[in-house]
Design a protein around this motif. Structure first.
Motif, PDB file in Angstrom:
ATOM      1  N   LEU A  87      -9.960  -6.654  -1.988  1.00 11.56           N
ATOM      2  CA  LEU A  87      -8.670  -6.015  -2.236  1.00 11.56           C
ATOM      3  C   LEU A  87      -7.608  -6.577  -1.292  1.00 11.56           C
ATOM      4  O   LEU A  87      -7.842  -6.680  -0.081  1.00 11.56           O
ATOM      5  N   VAL A  88      -6.447  -6.882  -1.856  1.00 12.42           N
ATOM      6  CA  VAL A  88      -5.422  -7.567  -1.063  1.00 12.42           C
ATOM      7  C   VAL A  88      -4.944  -6.733   0.118  1.00 12.42           C
ATOM      8  O   VAL A  88      -4.584  -7.261   1.161  1.00 12.42           O
ATOM      9  N   PHE A  89      -4.958  -5.417  -0.056  1.00 11.40           N
ATOM     10  CA  PHE A  89      -4.417  -4.580   1.001  1.00 11.40           C
ATOM     11  C   PHE A  89      -5.411  -4.340   2.129  1.00 11.40           C
ATOM     12  O   PHE A  89      -5.140  -3.566   3.036  1.00 11.40           O
ATOM     13  N   LEU A  90      -6.550  -4.980   2.072  1.00 13.66           N
ATOM     14  CA  LEU A  90      -7.500  -4.865   3.182  1.00 13.66           C
ATOM     15  C   LEU A  90      -7.731  -6.219   3.855  1.00 13.66           C
ATOM     16  O   LEU A  90      -8.724  -6.426   4.530  1.00 13.66           O
TER      17      LEU A  90
END
Lengths: 125, 424
Positions: A87-90
């Protein structure tokens, strides 16, 4: 969760909101121009309390006191480490945080996204 | 001493079927009250609140961010009259600093074993501004059974059907998911209640249908299996958040009365498709929960996801828009990136876009949210799909002798309000 790497010298314990025991990665680097670069790393599940983002202003205030840094000498960087998630936000992020100094403490944080290269450059100056 | 415990109302999402479930936080809190406290409970979602009275002490229990502005307004009314007000509950913890501006006291954390001190302080006029038990959970054996006797039971019926009762067997969570605040609210560990206490409470609930509201039942396989084994003789029927998809777990869950489970649908993979099939193979229904607006979703991703949902035989689907609640990584990220549009907490209801999405405009995300609901329920409306699920549980109840017919005296009443009789 990865905690020891080039942006962390030690694990730092602090009191977060409502005195919650909290923890982050910490790197303090003094540049040749006299400025100090402080990188605080969010530890996610390794942080039992308040996030470094939520507590950045009190945390920065505490750290300059502990390290004897003048308020205007501080370059404060928040880092979120790569968690290995798709996931990009991690993924890993760096943000330089600017504060207002009210004579006693930092307030009014504003964040500016930095690349890893920009952080390396700030650390090497 | 008369303690008035209030659960503030909130505006329900437009276009969605309204169900008022008996709230859980207040009844769990009430179980921890000192014996000499007489509690009057008002759930503003199903009954009118009057602030003309003079109770000794007022408590406001808030679960949702969309309750807090109303909670503050109620507190302001009572405090104007000199009546002291204490706040507690999940959204009190998420919005504690703002709430302190409307409170004589706020309670942060879990109440068991702590309220004697609070009420002693109140009686001695030494109420503290804050009681902080965050990161200091109580002994789990002190919990419950929840005081469901404070509920006005008839208000939680719709056309004679009793709503599910809420129940919890554990607290906390081992994960730290992006939009979730449980790490802050309930700690990072998984904390099960003693099984004998769980069974004692379950057996005492005068309702055959439950919503097991634990953050996840899938955090410890052995505990999960022990729980389901313990539940089998009780013959309850229940829905819950996710359970593990191991065959031996699903088999026990089905025997224990698993009615349907919530399953997050976050991509269009075979993993999701197979998981739903596995639940169905064991006779367990599935309500898909679909979070829209994550940074890894483009418009096309959302449209593909909606098409996928129509293919995978979900029993129900619930669409929500990502809301960056305080004390979550989502909040931190959005705050850093200057993407939070406003802090009108009434609109933080997962049905409104309150941030700038990464790959589309806020308006477009809002449109896609409505499109998702409309498209999924186009051929078969939500009420019909719910009826199908209820029919299934009725069949199971008929088989094991636990079926209770609708209450005829409440057949034309919905959540305490008289309704016009309409054809079913």
């Amino acid at each position: 969760m990865q905690t020891a790497d080039k942006y962390i010298d030690l694990i730092y314990d602090y009191k977060g909101q409502w005195d919650s025991p909290s923890r982050c990665g910490l790197k303090v680097y003094q540049r040749s121009d006299g400025h100090f670069v402080i990188v605080v790393t969010e530890l996610y599940t390794g942080n039992p309390g308040t996030s470094v983002t939520q507590w950045c202003a009190p945390l920065a205030t505490t750290l300059i006191g502990e390290y004897g840094i003048e308020p205007e000498q501080l370059i404060f960087i928040e880092r979120t480490p790569d968690t290995g998630s798709k996931l990009v936000f991690l993924r890993e992020t760096f943000d330089r945080v600017s504060f207002t100094w009210d004579g006693i403490k930092y307030t009014s944080p504003e964040w500016q996204r930095l690349s890893r290269e920009e952080v390396d450059k700030l650390l090497s100056e | 001493m008369k303690f008035k415990l209030i659960y503030p109302g909130w505006e329900k999402l437009e276009g969605q079927t309204i169900f008022n479930l008996p709230p859980h936080g207040p009844v769990v809190m009430a179980a921890a009250l000192p014996d000499d406290v007489e509690v009057e409970f008002i759930d503003e979602n199903v009954e009118q609140l009057s602030t003309d009275d003079y109770p000794d002490f007022v408590g406001i229990s808030m679960m949702l961010t969309t309750q807090i502005k109303r909670g503050w307004a109620i507190a302001d009314e009572y405090r104007k009259k000199g009546i002291k007000v204490i706040f507690g509950g999940i959204s009190t913890m998420l919005h504690a600093e703002e709430t302190m501006g409307h409170a004589d006291s706020v309670f942060l954390g879990e109440v068991e074993g702590r309220l004697d001190k609070v009420f002693d302080d109140f009686r001695q006029n030494k109420l503290q501004k804050i009681y902080n038990f965050i990161n200091n959970p109580p002994d789990m054996s002190l919990i419950g059974p929840a005081r469901r006797d404070i509920l006005k039971r008839d208000y939680y019926y719709h056309k004679g059907f009793q709503m599910v009762d809420l129940f919890h067997a554990s607290r906390g969570c081992i994960y730290n998911c992006y939009p979730c605040a449980v790490r802050y609210l309930g700690g990072r560990g998984f904390r099960p209640r003693p099984m004998d206490k769980v069974v004692e409470e379950l057996a005492g609930i005068d309702n055959n249908r439950l919503f097991v509201v634990d953050n996840s039942l899938a955090l410890d396989t052995e505990w999960e299996k022990e729980l389901f084994r313990a539940m089998i003789p009780l013959k309850k029927k229940w829905c819950s958040h996710t359970i593990e998809d191991k065959p031996e777990v699903l088999d026990l869950a089905a025997q224990a009365g698993a009615w349907y489970v919530y399953q997050a649908v976050f991509d269009t993979s075979d993993y999701i498709k197979n998981r739903i099939k596995q639940y169905h193979d064991f006779g367990i229904g599935v309500e898909g929960t679909i979070l829209l607006g994550l940074d890894n979703q483009t418009e096309d991703d959302i449209l593909r996801l909606i098409d996928f949902l129509l293919e995978i035989d979900l029993d129900l689907a619930e669409f929500t828009i990502m809301a960056p609640f305080p004390h979550t990584k989502a909040w931190d990220d959005m705050k850093k990136q200057g993407r939070i549009l406003h802090q009108d907490w009434n609109l933080y209801n997962a049905g409104n876009v309150v941030f700038k999405p990464m790959h589309m405009s806020p308006e477009r995300l809002q449109e896609l949210y409505h499109y998702a609901w409309d498209t999924f329920y186009k051929d078969e409306p939500q009420t019909k799909k719910m009826f199908n699920l209820i029919s299934r549980v009725v069949t199971k109840e008929m088989e094991d002798g636990t079926f209770k017919p609708r209450r005829r005296d409440l057949i034309d009443v919905s959540f305490g309000k008289k309704i016009d009789k309409q054809p079913e």
